[in-house]
Each structure stands twice: as C-alpha cells, then as structure tokens.
Design a protein around this motif. Structure first.
Motif, short mmCIF file in Angstrom:
data_model
loop_
_atom_site.label_atom_id
_atom_site.label_comp_id
_atom_site.label_asym_id
_atom_site.label_seq_id
_atom_site.Cartn_x
_atom_site.Cartn_y
_atom_site.Cartn_z
N PHE A 273 25.26 -51.57 -46.85
CA PHE A 273 24.21 -52.23 -46.07
C PHE A 273 22.80 -51.94 -46.57
O PHE A 273 21.83 -52.34 -45.93
N LEU A 274 22.67 -51.27 -47.72
CA LEU A 274 21.32 -50.93 -48.22
C LEU A 274 20.48 -52.18 -48.48
O LEU A 274 19.31 -52.25 -48.08
N VAL A 275 21.06 -53.14 -49.17
CA VAL A 275 20.29 -54.34 -49.49
C VAL A 275 19.96 -55.11 -48.22
O VAL A 275 18.82 -55.58 -48.03
N ALA A 276 20.93 -55.22 -47.31
CA ALA A 276 20.66 -55.89 -46.03
C ALA A 276 19.62 -55.12 -45.24
O ALA A 276 18.77 -55.71 -44.55
N GLY A 277 19.64 -53.79 -45.33
CA GLY A 277 18.62 -52.99 -44.66
C GLY A 277 17.23 -53.27 -45.19
O GLY A 277 16.25 -53.30 -44.42
N GLY A 278 17.12 -53.49 -46.50
CA GLY A 278 15.83 -53.85 -47.07
C GLY A 278 15.34 -55.19 -46.56
O GLY A 278 14.16 -55.37 -46.26
N ARG A 279 16.25 -56.15 -46.47
CA ARG A 279 15.88 -57.46 -45.92
C ARG A 279 15.44 -57.32 -44.46
O ARG A 279 14.48 -57.95 -44.02
N ALA A 280 16.19 -56.51 -43.70
CA ALA A 280 15.87 -56.34 -42.29
C ALA A 280 14.50 -55.70 -42.11
O ALA A 280 13.73 -56.07 -41.20
N ALA A 281 14.15 -54.74 -42.97
CA ALA A 281 12.84 -54.11 -42.88
C ALA A 281 11.73 -55.12 -43.12
O ALA A 281 10.67 -55.07 -42.48
N ASP A 282 11.96 -56.04 -44.04
CA ASP A 282 10.98 -57.11 -44.27
C ASP A 282 10.89 -58.04 -43.06
O ASP A 282 9.81 -58.52 -42.69
N LEU B 30 30.99 -57.56 -47.64
CA LEU B 30 31.02 -56.62 -48.75
C LEU B 30 31.55 -55.26 -48.31
O LEU B 30 32.45 -54.68 -48.94
N THR B 31 31.03 -54.76 -47.19
CA THR B 31 31.43 -53.43 -46.74
C THR B 31 32.87 -53.42 -46.24
O THR B 31 33.63 -52.49 -46.55
N ALA B 32 33.27 -54.44 -45.48
CA ALA B 32 34.64 -54.49 -44.97
C ALA B 32 35.64 -54.61 -46.11
O ALA B 32 36.67 -53.92 -46.12
N GLY B 33 35.35 -55.47 -47.07
CA GLY B 33 36.26 -55.64 -48.20
C GLY B 33 36.42 -54.37 -49.00
O GLY B 33 37.55 -53.95 -49.33
N LEU B 34 35.31 -53.72 -49.31
CA LEU B 34 35.38 -52.49 -50.08
C LEU B 34 36.05 -51.36 -49.29
O LEU B 34 36.78 -50.55 -49.86
N SER B 35 35.83 -51.32 -47.99
CA SER B 35 36.45 -50.29 -47.17
C SER B 35 37.99 -50.44 -47.17
O SER B 35 38.72 -49.45 -47.29
N LEU B 36 38.46 -51.68 -47.04
CA LEU B 36 39.90 -51.91 -47.06
C LEU B 36 40.50 -51.58 -48.42
O LEU B 36 41.58 -50.98 -48.51
N VAL B 37 39.80 -51.95 -49.49
CA VAL B 37 40.29 -51.62 -50.84
C VAL B 37 40.34 -50.10 -51.02
O VAL B 37 41.32 -49.55 -51.55
N ALA B 38 39.28 -49.40 -50.56
CA ALA B 38 39.25 -47.95 -50.67
C ALA B 38 40.40 -47.32 -49.89
O ALA B 38 41.05 -46.38 -50.36
N ILE C 136 38.83 -60.75 -48.60
CA ILE C 136 37.49 -60.70 -47.98
C ILE C 136 36.40 -60.66 -49.04
O ILE C 136 35.38 -61.36 -48.94
N LEU C 137 36.59 -59.87 -50.09
CA LEU C 137 35.59 -59.79 -51.16
C LEU C 137 35.45 -61.13 -51.87
O LEU C 137 34.33 -61.57 -52.17
N ALA C 138 36.59 -61.79 -52.15
CA ALA C 138 36.53 -63.09 -52.81
C ALA C 138 35.83 -64.11 -51.92
O ALA C 138 35.00 -64.91 -52.39
N GLY C 139 36.14 -64.09 -50.62
CA GLY C 139 35.47 -65.00 -49.70
C GLY C 139 33.99 -64.72 -49.59
O GLY C 139 33.17 -65.65 -49.49
N THR C 140 33.61 -63.44 -49.61
CA THR C 140 32.20 -63.08 -49.53
C THR C 140 31.44 -63.58 -50.75
O THR C 140 30.33 -64.12 -50.64
N LEU C 141 32.05 -63.42 -51.94
CA LEU C 141 31.40 -63.90 -53.16
C LEU C 141 31.24 -65.43 -53.13
O LEU C 141 30.21 -65.96 -53.54
N ALA C 142 32.28 -66.13 -52.64
CA ALA C 142 32.18 -67.59 -52.54
C ALA C 142 31.09 -67.99 -51.54
O ALA C 142 30.31 -68.92 -51.78
N TYR C 143 31.01 -67.28 -50.43
CA TYR C 143 29.98 -67.55 -49.43
C TYR C 143 28.58 -67.31 -50.01
O TYR C 143 27.65 -68.08 -49.76
N GLU C 144 28.44 -66.23 -50.78
CA GLU C 144 27.13 -65.89 -51.35
C GLU C 144 26.64 -66.98 -52.30
O GLU C 144 25.44 -67.17 -52.46
N ARG C 145 27.56 -67.69 -52.96
CA ARG C 145 27.15 -68.75 -53.88
C ARG C 145 26.62 -69.97 -53.14
O ARG C 145 25.85 -70.76 -53.69
#
Length: 479
Positions: free
Chosen positions: A62-71, A206-214, A240-249
């Motif tokens: 959530f670091l990048v999202a946190g930066g956006r939220a601060a803005d 991103l976080t949910a996908g990576l957490s499940l993979v971990a 979830i990661l593949a869907g997130t990447l598709a959504y981001e595009r």
C-alpha cells in the motif's frame, strides 16, 4: 515553505524523522522478541514469520497508494491519520491474546505505516528550502531510518527480556500520543496536490494476490504440505494478480504510471531490491532463532550481536556512491550480492553449542556491507532511469519491492529451514537449509543486477537530494 523556517521548521523535521524511525524500527524490533511471543501465543515455527510478513506485505503493498492518498487528502491530515492508526494498531498488538489477533493488528500497523511514510516525506519537502537545507533534512531522514533498523535488534531483545515482548509494541503508543499532541503546532497544513482519484482497488488486488502467493509458497515449504493449502492460494493469488494487472491497463488513473517498469534498468533495479531483502531478512531471522533457541542466549544478550549488520549497512551505503562511480552500478551490485551470499553461507557451519562470535559477526558484516552497496546501486538506477516527474513514485515502487521481497523470502525460507522440526532438546536441525536458500536468492539476484548499466551516467541527479512532494517512500533505505 515560505514563512515556515527556523525553530518550527526544525521541530517539523524532527517529528517526521521520529515517525520514520519508529516505522523502520517496527520491522527489526519484533524479530528479537519472536521466540518469546511465539511461545506465549502458541505460534508454530512455520507460522512465526507471519508476524513480520503481515506487516511488510501491508506496508509494501500500500506504499504507492499511501502516497496517492497523501496527495488527495493533504499531507498533514494523512500524517495525523497514519500516526493515530499506527499507535492504535500497536496497542492492539500489545494486548493481543492470540496469534492471529496479533497478525491482524500487524496488518493494520502496516497500512498505517504505508500512509504515514509518504505523508512524512511530503511534509519534510514542504518545510525545507531547496538546496543545502533540504539535503541536510534528507540526510537526517535517512539516518533516522537506518538508526531505527539498527536500534531494533538491541531494543527488541532488551524489551523482550526485561519488560516482556508486549512492550515491543506498546512502546509505540506513548510515542504516537506525544507526536499527535504537537502535529497542529509544528506541521503545516498543505492543500491537496492533485485531484487524481485513489486507485484503492489496485492496491488491494496487489496486496491480496501477493499475500495468497506468499501463503501458498510457505505451505509448500512445510514439512508435510497439504496440496489444497498450497494449490488453492497459489492459483487464486495468481488469478488476482493477473486480474489486477489487466485492470491497471484499463483504469484512467492507475496505481503505477504507464510504462514505469518498461526500461530494463528499472525492472532490474526493482528485482534487485526484492532479491536483496528476500535474502538478508530471512537469513537474519533464522540467525535470531539460532542464537536464542539453539544456543539458548537470552534476548537481551543475543541482541548485542545484531547491530553488526546495521552498522555495516550504513558503512556500505556511505561507500556505495564512490564504488558505483569507480566500478559502475552493475559491478557494484554484483559485488554486493556476492558478499550477501558469502555471509549467508558462512552461517551454515555454526555449531549447535558454544558461541561462535567471530563467525556470526563476520557473517553479519559481510551481509551488511553487501546490502548497503547493492541498495545504493538499486536506488540510484531505479530512480534515475525514469522521467523526472515519476521519480517520486519510482522510489515508492523500489521500497515496495524491497518490502515484498522480505515477505516472500520469509514465507519461503522459514518453513524450509524449520520443517526438519526440532530435536529432543528443542534444537532446530534445518536452519542451514534457510541460509543456503538465502545464498541461492542472492545468486539469482545477479541476473537482475546484470540489467543495470555498466557505468553511471554523469548526468544522473542525486535522487535523494530533492524528494518529491508526492514521493511515496524514503529513497535509498530498505529494511
């Protein structure tokens, strides 16, 4: 910021640097207390690493999202919310009655830290004038982060032994309350810097996908893996990661700028950042288990061995720019990874009795020097190889990659090292497997290091000298 100078500016810099100190401290301070809290809360050896992994996954994801939220909401408001949330989550950790309650509050701690860090850096930028004053402030910020990491090993052990492991978390509460009491007095109120919406869905995916993979990887490395507990999290996490990447595009305001990771040097720098922490973090965690569980040292005595890593990380970081100028980023990074691998392999021959101080300190020193030098190479290339407008978010991505490397390294290597179980005297028999795994990850990281340029461009600016208002993380420091 005009009209915000003198003593008030100094107090503002001090406040945001203390916040950064505590955020970094909370990765390492927990490590020395893990055996004690594990025994009280009933953690298995395989599950113990999730006390760290839960924090760094939420923080990094959530670091990048946190930066956006601060803005979006304004840096001072984001700082206040993040600091209050961090203190409240720390209280919950300190009062946790079960292992999974503790892990849930560690996730909340990580989310609060992901909001607090970018807001603090934006405020640091706002209260200092460009030039020498800002460079000094960034130097203090970097020292605070390094000091937090260095202090954690000692402070965690001392608190665990003399006050109890719960105070590893509870100590954050009075610090947070003190900080909140002066926020309005010393920090400026900054207007929202952008109207861009927050891509919360991307961060969650991103976080949910990576957490499940971990989780799936950690179960795969267990002594008797359950096929369902391995396959289902891995498959769902990958989907979830593949869907997130598709959504981001498709989304109009993606979490990451389009094309940010397209240059090979940027991809290499981020993979290198992940490899550095995926090797060193589990190697040090297993070293804590060794000195406390195998050698039966008290947390307070054991803690004094570990600052050797952080002191040499600082030394390697200070020597890094000169080495990069002489050797180039590629060779400096490869050399750093070789040192990390050598330090990890040196641990494989530690005896089950006695106290091999020289071997332990030599190993920690090798890993620390390698981590410091290679981290500087990763940061310099990863921020300089992108467009100037994207250097803030690029620094955030680098730090996210480092945090996620820690999470994945711990998830894979901890069960691998502990799956041999313990002998009749409680001695872990397979720790050497984890250290061999750490050296293997360092060796694989060389492939990422080879993507870095052979020579540093003389036109590259110093990425840490002028942090962006929206920079999502402190560039140049990883835990």
């Amino acid at each position: 910021m005009r009209g915000f100078t003198g003593n008030r500016s100094g107090l503002a810099v001090a406040l945001v640097c203390v916040a950064q100190f505590v955020i970094v401290l909370d990765v390492t301070v927990v490590t020395s207390a893990l055996p004690a809290l594990g025994r009280e809360l009933g953690f298995t050896a395989d599950d113990l690493q999730w006390v760290i992994t839960a924090y760094v996954l939420a923080f990094g994801g959530f670091l990048v999202a946190g930066g956006r939220a601060a803005d979006l909401v304004g840096a001072r408001r984001a700082f206040t919310i993040g600091l209050a949330g961090f203190a409240a989550a720390s209280l919950g950790c300190g009062l946790a009655s079960t292992g999974w309650v503790l892990i849930a509050f560690r996730v909340l701690q990580g989310l609060a830290a992901a909001l607090l860090t970018p807001a603090a850096l934006a405020l640091l930028n706002a209260v200092t004038e460009p030039g020498a004053a800002r460079r000094r402030a960034v130097g203090i910020w970097t020292a605070a982060a390094a000091g937090g990491g260095a202090s954690g090993w000692v402070l965690g052990g001392l608190l665990a032994e003399y006050a109890g492991w719960r105070w590893v978390f509870l100590i954050n509460v009075p610090v947070g309350v003190a900080g909140l009491s002066v926020v309005a007095l010393v920090l400026p109120r900054l207007a929202a810097a952008t109207t861009q919406r927050l891509d919360l869905l991307g961060a969650v995916g991103l976080t949910a996908g990576l957490s499940l993979v971990a989780y799936g990887l950690s179960e795969a490395a267990a002594e008797s893996p359950n096929l369902w507990l391995v396959a289902v999290p891995l498959i769902v996490g990958a989907v979830i990661l593949a869907g997130t990447l598709a959504y981001e595009r498709r989304v109009t305001a993606p979490l990451l700028p389009p094309g940010l990771l397209r240059p090979p040097a940027v991809r290499g720098a981020n993979l290198l950042a992940a490899a550095l922490t995926a090797s060193t973090s589990p190697a040090m965690f297993l070293a804590v288990l060794y000195v406390q569980e195998v050698l039966a040292l008290s947390p307070g005595r054991a803690a004094w061995l570990f600052p050797a890593l952080n002191v040499t990380v600082i030394g390697g970081s200070l020597a890094g720019p000169a080495l990069i100028g002489r050797l180039g980023p590629r060779r400096a990074a490869v050399g750093g990874l070789v040192l990390i691998g050598a330090g990890s392999l040196l641990l494989t021959a530690v005896p089950p009795t006695g106290l091999p101080v020289l071997r332990l300190l030599s190993s920690f020193a090798l890993m620390g020097l390698g981590l410091g030098v290679a981290s500087v190479a990763s940061t310099a290339v990863g921020t300089a190889a992108v467009e100037p407008a994207d250097r803030g978010v690029s620094a955030g991505v680098l730090n996210s990659a480092a945090q996620l490397g820690t999470a994945l390294g711990l998830a894979v290597l901890t069960p691998l090292a502990t799956r041999a179980g313990s002998g009749p005297d409680g001695v872990y028999d397979g720790l050497w497997l984890g250290w061999v795994g750490a050296a293997t990850i360092a060796a694989l990281g060389i492939a990422a290091a080879l993507r870095l340029p052979g020579r540093e461009s003389p036109a590259q600016p110093e990425p840490a000298a002028e942090p962006s208002m929206s920079s999502p993380a402190a560039p140049g420091h990883r835990t």
